[in-house]
Motif scaffolding. Structure first.
Motif, PDB file in Angstrom:
ATOM      1  N   GLU A 313       0.838  -1.192   0.000  1.00 31.75           N
ATOM      2  CA  GLU A 313       0.000   0.000   0.000  1.00 31.75           C
ATOM      3  C   GLU A 313       0.876   1.247   0.000  1.00 31.75           C
ATOM      4  OE1 GLU A 313      -3.307   2.154   2.939  1.00 31.75           O
ATOM      5  OE2 GLU A 313      -2.357   0.257   3.507  1.00 31.75           O
ATOM      6  N   LEU A 314       0.424   2.263  -0.724  1.00 29.67           N
ATOM      7  CA  LEU A 314       1.149   3.546  -0.717  1.00 29.67           C
ATOM      8  C   LEU A 314       0.778   4.283   0.563  1.00 29.67           C
ATOM      9  CD1 LEU A 314       3.012   5.567  -2.176  1.00 29.67           C
ATOM     10  CD2 LEU A 314       0.970   6.536  -3.255  1.00 29.67           C
ATOM     11  N   ALA A 315       1.603   4.122   1.588  1.00 23.48           N
ATOM     12  CA  ALA A 315       1.349   4.725   2.892  1.00 23.48           C
ATOM     13  C   ALA A 315       2.660   4.886   3.626  1.00 23.48           C
ATOM     14  CB  ALA A 315       0.387   3.850   3.700  1.00 23.48           C
ATOM     15  N   VAL A 316       2.647   5.666   4.706  1.00 23.13           N
ATOM     16  CA  VAL A 316       3.849   5.825   5.519  1.00 23.13           C
ATOM     17  C   VAL A 316       4.163   4.482   6.174  1.00 23.13           C
ATOM     18  CG1 VAL A 316       4.908   7.015   7.470  1.00 23.13           C
ATOM     19  CG2 VAL A 316       3.318   8.241   5.976  1.00 23.13           C
ATOM     20  N   PRO A 317       5.348   3.885   5.927  1.00 21.18           N
ATOM     21  CA  PRO A 317       5.690   2.594   6.541  1.00 21.18           C
ATOM     22  C   PRO A 317       5.559   2.656   8.066  1.00 21.18           C
ATOM     23  CG  PRO A 317       7.292   3.170   4.846  1.00 21.18           C
ATOM     24  CD  PRO A 317       6.419   4.375   5.042  1.00 21.18           C
ATOM     25  N   GLU A 318       5.050   1.580   8.639  1.00 26.88           N
ATOM     26  CA  GLU A 318       4.759   1.550  10.074  1.00 26.88           C
ATOM     27  C   GLU A 318       5.985   1.867  10.919  1.00 26.88           C
ATOM     28  OE1 GLU A 318       2.708  -1.497  13.316  1.00 26.88           O
ATOM     29  OE2 GLU A 318       2.708  -1.981  11.185  1.00 26.88           O
ATOM     30  N   GLU A 319       7.164   1.389  10.514  1.00 25.00           N
ATOM     31  CA  GLU A 319       8.366   1.598  11.313  1.00 25.00           C
ATOM     32  C   GLU A 319       8.811   3.062  11.342  1.00 25.00           C
ATOM     33  OE1 GLU A 319       9.768  -0.356   7.385  1.00 25.00           O
ATOM     34  OE2 GLU A 319       8.007  -0.327   8.675  1.00 25.00           O
ATOM     35  N   PHE A 320       8.294   3.886  10.396  1.00 21.22           N
ATOM     36  CA  PHE A 320       8.676   5.293  10.353  1.00 21.22           C
ATOM     37  C   PHE A 320       7.654   6.217  11.013  1.00 21.22           C
ATOM     38  CE2 PHE A 320      10.929   4.035   6.194  1.00 21.22           C
ATOM     39  CZ  PHE A 320      12.069   3.658   6.890  1.00 21.22           C
ATOM     40  N   ARG A 321       6.451   5.682  11.287  1.00 17.43           N
ATOM     41  CA  ARG A 321       5.390   6.541  11.826  1.00 17.43           C
ATOM     42  C   ARG A 321       5.763   7.110  13.185  1.00 17.43           C
ATOM     43  NH1 ARG A 321       0.482   2.405  10.218  1.00 17.43           N
ATOM     44  NH2 ARG A 321       0.809   2.546   7.957  1.00 17.43           N
ATOM     45  N   ALA A 322       6.364   6.296  14.030  1.00 16.08           N
ATOM     46  CA  ALA A 322       6.740   6.766  15.368  1.00 16.08           C
ATOM     47  C   ALA A 322       7.952   7.695  15.307  1.00 16.08           C
ATOM     48  CB  ALA A 322       7.035   5.573  16.274  1.00 16.08           C
ATOM     49  N   VAL A 323       8.811   7.470  14.310  1.00 16.76           N
ATOM     50  CA  VAL A 323      10.037   8.268  14.182  1.00 16.76           C
ATOM     51  C   VAL A 323       9.719   9.685  13.736  1.00 16.76           C
ATOM     52  CG1 VAL A 323      12.248   8.466  12.995  1.00 16.76           C
ATOM     53  CG2 VAL A 323      11.373   6.207  13.635  1.00 16.76           C
ATOM     54  N   GLY A 324       8.788   9.804  12.757  1.00 18.61           N
ATOM     55  CA  GLY A 324       8.446  11.109  12.218  1.00 18.61           C
ATOM     56  C   GLY A 324       9.584  11.689  11.390  1.00 18.61           C
ATOM     57  N   GLY A 325       9.486  12.972  11.073  1.00 16.15           N
ATOM     58  CA  GLY A 325      10.532  13.609  10.286  1.00 16.15           C
ATOM     59  C   GLY A 325      10.390  13.321   8.805  1.00 16.15           C
ATOM     60  N   PRO A 326      11.368  13.725   7.986  1.00 14.92           N
ATOM     61  CA  PRO A 326      11.276  13.591   6.523  1.00 14.92           C
ATOM     62  C   PRO A 326      11.254  12.155   6.015  1.00 14.92           C
ATOM     63  CG  PRO A 326      13.455  14.358   7.183  1.00 14.92           C
ATOM     64  CD  PRO A 326      12.591  14.428   8.398  1.00 14.92           C
ATOM     65  N   VAL A 327      11.714  11.198   6.822  1.00 12.65           N
ATOM     66  CA  VAL A 327      11.683   9.810   6.371  1.00 12.65           C
ATOM     67  C   VAL A 327      10.268   9.241   6.419  1.00 12.65           C
ATOM     68  CG1 VAL A 327      12.069   8.691   8.610  1.00 12.65           C
ATOM     69  CG2 VAL A 327      12.966   7.621   6.522  1.00 12.65           C
ATOM     70  N   ALA A 328       9.374   9.875   7.185  1.00 10.99           N
ATOM     71  CA  ALA A 328       8.004   9.392   7.347  1.00 10.99           C
ATOM     72  C   ALA A 328       7.105   9.953   6.245  1.00 10.99           C
ATOM     73  CB  ALA A 328       7.469   9.772   8.726  1.00 10.99           C
ATOM     74  N   HIS A 329       7.225   9.397   5.043  1.00 15.15           N
ATOM     75  CA  HIS A 329       6.381   9.784   3.921  1.00 15.15           C
ATOM     76  C   HIS A 329       5.925   8.524   3.186  1.00 15.15           C
ATOM     77  CE1 HIS A 329      10.553   9.632   2.308  1.00 15.15           C
ATOM     78  NE2 HIS A 329       9.957   9.084   1.263  1.00 15.15           N
ATOM     79  N   PRO A 330       4.829   8.581   2.418  1.00 15.37           N
ATOM     80  CA  PRO A 330       4.268   7.386   1.781  1.00 15.37           C
ATOM     81  C   PRO A 330       5.230   6.695   0.826  1.00 15.37           C
ATOM     82  CG  PRO A 330       2.674   9.170   1.769  1.00 15.37           C
ATOM     83  CD  PRO A 330       3.975   9.772   2.209  1.00 15.37           C
ATOM     84  N   SER A 331       5.308   5.365   0.978  1.00 16.53           N
ATOM     85  CA  SER A 331       6.175   4.542   0.132  1.00 16.53           C
ATOM     86  C   SER A 331       5.535   3.168  -0.018  1.00 16.53           C
ATOM     87  CB  SER A 331       7.569   4.417   0.767  1.00 16.53           C
ATOM     88  OG  SER A 331       8.442   3.661  -0.048  1.00 16.53           O
TER      89      SER A 331
END
Length: 357
Positions: A313-331
């Motif tokens: 799914e094109l969504a923010v990967p679960e492992e990045f949701r808690a981290v936040g920041g620029p890495v937390a974008h849909p992939s």
């Protein structure tokens, strides 16, 4: 300039399949070319959305669908919140006035039998309410001046201009009706590098001057970064990663995006020596036979068995949701991970308006 207000243009589940048929008298469909296979995005007022990807990934088909040059097989297109997918007649005419297109080839998109004045003024023939007959010549001259051409050129023909000048004529024609959205389908790919910079800077200036929103389609990632506020990466008919320019270029998480970035020419010899070069194996699969699960898995070095079974799914990967920041974008990747391909090489030091080169 980025707007956070209601999107001016949206695509929801956009699909375009071209049927493959067999037979002459009794035609039978035996398959379909899945040019666009489920695309979602939104475009804010005054924003530029860049769409990048390899040739054949469906970018130009999306452009034609947005401008109603073709009808989608499924999905919907919304303009100012209203569904315009099935618009026809007077409503379609209104839509086309507000969504204009700049084409890839600056020569074949202009009628060689018409003068520049007739080409730029033709929108006024189709939409006479936009300019009274007595004012059309003056308006055409003003448009030519706005795009950096001599207003006295209106009696010349397209073959008398250079490639960059012809593209400026195409831009002037797109501006004639004062649209809200311009869809630019690889508008600089046929031009020399120095001319590319001039046209990109012109588009930047016009956006600020007229409050335009752009869907900017290209395969050159450095140009897309220079002009775009957000970027969508397409592969085989779908968007696989999307985010701001900084998120995509400095913190890519999808393997395909990382491979594209690793192929961008780097002028700095030191940075080039430390680039993380990614060579993809195999060819892009045929859009008539899309791989099961993740469509990038046949060329991906991370692919595992589950990639053939599960559609990411094109969504923010679960492992990045808690981290936040620029890495937390849909992939759209089951094994999304940040990877800096060329340290510092893609950073945009000049901002919009300084040209891509």
């Amino acid at each position: 300039m980025v707007s956070t207000a209601e999107p001016v243009l949206e695509a929801r589940g956009l699909v375009k399949h071209y049927p493959l048929t067999r037979g002459i008298v009794l035609r039978k469909q035996i398959g379909a070319v899945k040019a666009v296979d489920g695309v979602d995005f939104s475009l804010g007022r005054g924003e530029t959305l860049g769409i990048v990807g390899e040739s054949g990934c469906g970018k130009s088909t999306v452009a034609r669908l947005l401008c109603h040059l073709e009808r989608p097989t499924e999905g919907e297109i919304r303009f100012r919140g209203e569904d315009i997918t099935g618009a026809s007649g007077r409503r379609l005419k209104e839509v086309r006035r507000n969504i204009q297109m700049v084409f890839q080839d600056p020569y074949t998109s202009l009628n060689p039998r018409m003068t520049v004045g007739d080409i730029v003024g033709e929108p006024y023939e189709i939409h006479p309410e936009a300019a009274p007959k007595g004012e059309r010549r003056r308006k055409v001259q003003e448009l030519l001046e706005v795009v950096g051409l001599d207003p006295e050129f209106l009696n010349r023909y397209p073959h008398q201009f250079s490639g960059g000048q012809r593209q400026r004529i195409g831009i002037a024609r797109a501006l004639a009706l004062r649209p809200e959205v311009i869809v630019a389908d690889e508008p600089v790919s046929a031009l020399d590098v120095s001319v590319q910079a001039q046209v990109i800077n012109l588009l930047d200036r016009l956006q600020a001057e007229f409050g335009l929103s752009y869907v900017f389609i290209a395969h050159d990632l450095s140009i897309v970064r220079h002009i775009s506020d957000r970027v969508a990466v397409m592969y085989l008919g779908r968007i696989v990663e999307t985010g701001t320019d900084a998120e995509i270029y400095e913190h890519p998480t999808h393997p395909y995006t990382q491979a594209l970035l690793s192929a961008v020419p780097v002028p700095d010899p030191e940075a080039r020596a430390h680039r993380d070069r990614i060579i993809l194996s195999g060819d892009v699969p045929s859009p008539t036979a899309i791989p099961s699960g993740c469509r990038f898995r046949t060329r991906c070095w991370k692919a595992e068995e589950r990639c053939a079974r599960e559609v990411p799914e094109l969504a923010v990967p679960e492992e990045f949701r808690a981290v936040g920041g620029p890495v937390a974008h849909p992939s759209a990747c089951l094994f999304a991970a940040e990877r800096q391909v060329v340290p510092g090489a893609m950073e945009d030091h000049g901002g919009h308006g300084n040209g891509p080169g």
